[in-house]
Design an enzyme around this catalytic site. Structure first.
Site, PDB file in Angstrom:
ATOM      1  CG  ASP A  98      30.983  25.147  48.472  1.00  0.00           C
ATOM      2  OD1 ASP A  98      31.343  24.703  49.583  1.00  0.00           O
ATOM      3  OD2 ASP A  98      31.763  25.710  47.687  1.00  0.00           O
ATOM      4  CG  ASP A 270      28.349  32.145  45.564  1.00  0.00           C
ATOM      5  OD1 ASP A 270      29.591  32.118  45.570  1.00  0.00           O
ATOM      6  OD2 ASP A 270      27.668  31.320  44.913  1.00  0.00           O
ATOM      7  CB  CYS A 308      29.304  54.985  47.483  1.00  0.00           C
ATOM      8  SG  CYS A 308      29.469  53.466  48.450  1.00  0.00           S
ATOM      9  CB  CYS A 310      30.749  52.152  51.601  1.00  0.00           C
ATOM     10  SG  CYS A 310      32.262  52.758  50.838  1.00  0.00           S
ATOM     11  CB  CYS A 313      32.395  56.318  49.401  1.00  0.00           C
ATOM     12  SG  CYS A 313      32.896  55.203  48.080  1.00  0.00           S
ATOM     13  CG  HIS A 339      33.416  51.039  47.115  1.00  0.00           C
ATOM     14  ND1 HIS A 339      32.452  52.017  47.146  1.00  0.00           N
ATOM     15  CD2 HIS A 339      33.456  50.588  45.825  1.00  0.00           C
ATOM     16  CE1 HIS A 339      31.944  52.169  45.938  1.00  0.00           C
ATOM     17  NE2 HIS A 339      32.530  51.317  45.117  1.00  0.00           N
TER      18      HIS A 339
HETATM   19 ZN   LIG Z   1      31.745  53.291  48.687  1.00  0.00          ZN
END
Ligand SMILES: [Zn+2]
Length: 397
Positions: A98, A270, A308, A310, A313, A339
Site C-alpha cells: 500500500d 487483503d 480441512c 491444513c 487440522c 489454519h
Molecule cells: Zn485446518
C-alpha cells in the site's frame, strides 16, 4: 508484463447484480495470480508466525506489506539495499504494497495535510515525517512489490464534506503518482475513495479511470460503516470501473464480506483478520468463528475443522490447540494462523471453481446460510481492545 484476462463470468450474479463474479489470470513479474485472490498481510515484512515456506505450503500466492511500517522501520532504503522486499523477506511470489496513506490517517499521532502531501508524527517515537505522492511512489519503488498503490486520503466514511475535500486531494495525488512512477516491473493501482456516498464514488471511479491505471482499488471501506453501506457502495462503484482491469477491495475482509465482494465483481482482497483473530484463539470454520479458548473444547478430539487439509487440522486436536493457547505456547499462534490462512485460500479456491462452473450464486447462498457471524458484542469487545492497545502504544512513544 501485467496481463490480466478474465477466464469466466458468472451468469447468475451478472443477471441479479449487474456486475458479474468473475475468475481471471493476473500475470506479475513474480508469478501468476488466479483471481479472485486473498492476500494475507505481512505488515512488517512478515505474515506473523509464518515463514515464506509455510505460506507456499498453505497455497498463498499474493502477500501484502505496509509501506508506512517499513518506511519507519527498517527504512525503505535499507530494504532496497537488500534487493527489495522479495529478497529481504525471502518471499519469491507476487507482492503488493500500500502507499502508507491509510496508516498515516489511522495510526500516526499527528497529521497535517496540505495540497502537496501530508506531514505526520511516527506512532513509534513521535518523530516528524512527510509523505508526498512522489515520495510514496519512491518508497514503493525501493520496496519493489509487483503491485503498488497511489497515495490517497482515507476520510471518515460518513462525513460528506470531508470526503468531498479529501477526494480532490486524492485525485490530484493519483495523477502525480502516475507521473512519478518509473519502474516498468510494477503495476500502479488508483484508489477510489468517496466514503459511503454513491455520487462521490462514481465521480472518483470515472476520474481515476481517465488516468488509465493498471488496476483499480476501492479504499476507505470496512472502516466503520455498516456492511449494508459497504455492499451498496460496491454496487455503485464497480460498474464504473473498466471490466478488463483487476479490481482490489482494500482491507476486506471477513469471509462473508469476501463472498459478497466476489459477487460484486472484486478480484483481489487483503485483510489482517484471519491472522489477527488466529492469535486470539479465533479459528475460522464454515460454520463461523470458533473461540478455541472456550471450555467446551477442553477434551475435544476433533481437528479445528474436520475435512480441512491444513497441517494443524491434519495433526492436532482442538483439545491440544486449546491447551497451547491456555499455556500461552508460541506454537498455538502458529498453528491457528496456519489454519486460518489455509481456510481463506481454500475458500478462494472453491469460489473460483464455482464461478468457472456457473454455480457461484448457489454457493454464495449456501455459504452465507451456514456461516454464523460473530455477534455484535464480540465485535465491539475486539474493537475496544484494539483501541486500548493503540492508546497504550501511543502512550509509550
Ligand atoms: Zn485446518
Amino acid at each position: 508484463m501485467f496481463d490480466f484476462s478474465i477466464t469466466a463470468d458468472d451468469p447468475q450474479t451478472a443477471a441479479h447484480m449487474g456486475t458479474a463474479a468473475r475468475t481471471g489470470i493476473f500475470e506479475t513479474p513474480h508469478g501468476t495470480l488466479l483471481t479472485p485472490v486473498f492476500a494475507p498481510v505481512g505488515t512488517q515484512a512478515t505474515v506473523k508466525t509464518l515463514t515464506p515456506r509455510d505460506l507456499a505450503e498453505i497455497g498463498a500466492t499474493l502477500v501484502l506489506s505496509n509501506t508506512y511500517h517499513l518506511y519507519l522501520r527498517p527504512g525503505t532504503h535499507l530494504v532496497a539495499d537488500f534487493g527489495g522486499l522479495h529478497s529481504f523477506m525471502g518471499w519469491p511470489g507476487p507482492m503488493l504494497t500500500d502507499s502508507g496513506g491509510f496508516q498515516v490517517f489511522s495510526l500516526a499521532q499527528m497529521r497535517k495535510l496540505d495540497p502537496d502531501g501530508v506531514t505526520f508524527r511516527s506512532h513509534i517515537d513521535g518523530s516528524l515525517h512527510r509523505f508526498t505522492p512522489e515520495s510514496a511512489i519512491a518508497s514503493q519503488e525501493d520496496l519493489g512489490a509487483d503491485i503498488i498503490m497511489c497515495l490517497d486520503e482515507c476520510a471518515e466514511p460518513l462525513d460528506r464534506k470531508y470526503n468531498e475535500e479529501a477526494l480532490t486531494r486524492t485525485h490530484a495525488w493519483a495523477a502525480r503518482c502516475r507521473t512519478a512512477k518509473r519502474r516498468p516491473d510494477q503495476a500502479l493501482f488508483g484508489i477510489v475513495q468517496g466514503g459511503i456516498f454513491g455520487d462521490l464514488r462514481m465521480e472518483s471511479a470515472r476520474t481515476l479511470r481517465a488516468l488509465d491505471f493498471s488496476g483499480y482499488a476501492i479504499g476507505g471501506l470496512s472502516v466503520g460503516e455498516t456492511k449494508e453501506q459497504m455492499y451498496a457502495t460496491l454496487d455503485v462503484t464497480v460498474p464504473e470501473l473498466p471490466a478488463n482491469k483487476p479490481r482490489y477491495l482494500m482491507g476486506v475482509g471477513a469471509p462473508e464480506d469476501i463472498v459478497e465482494g466476489v459477487a460484486r465483481g472484486i478480484d483481489i482482497f487483503d485483510c489482517v483478520l484471519p491472522t489477527r483473530v488466529a492469535r486470539n484463539g479465533g479459528l475460522l470454520t464454515r460454520q463461523g468463528r470458533m473461540n478455541l479458548r472456550n471450555a467446551r473444547y477442553a477434551a475435544d478430539p476433533l481437528p479445528v475443522e474436520p475435512g480441512c487439509d491444513c497441517y494443524a487440522c491434519q495433526h492436532f486436536s482442538r483439545a491440544y490447540l486449546r491447551h497451547l493457547f491456555k499455556t500461552e505456547e508460541i506454537l498455538g499462534l502458529h498453528l491457528a494462523t496456519v489454519h486460518n490462512v489455509r481456510f481463506m485460500i481454500r475458500l478462494m479456491d472453491e469460489i473460483r471453481q464455482h464461478i468457472a462452473a456457473g454455480t457461484f450464486g448457489a454457493f454464495r447462498e449456501t455459504f452465507l446460510a451456514a456461516y454464523r457471524l460473530p455477534d455484535q458484542a464480540v465485535r465491539h469487545e475486539q474493537k475496544e481492545k484494539r483501541r486500548q492497545r493503540l492508546e497504550a502504544a501511543k502512550g509509550q512513544a
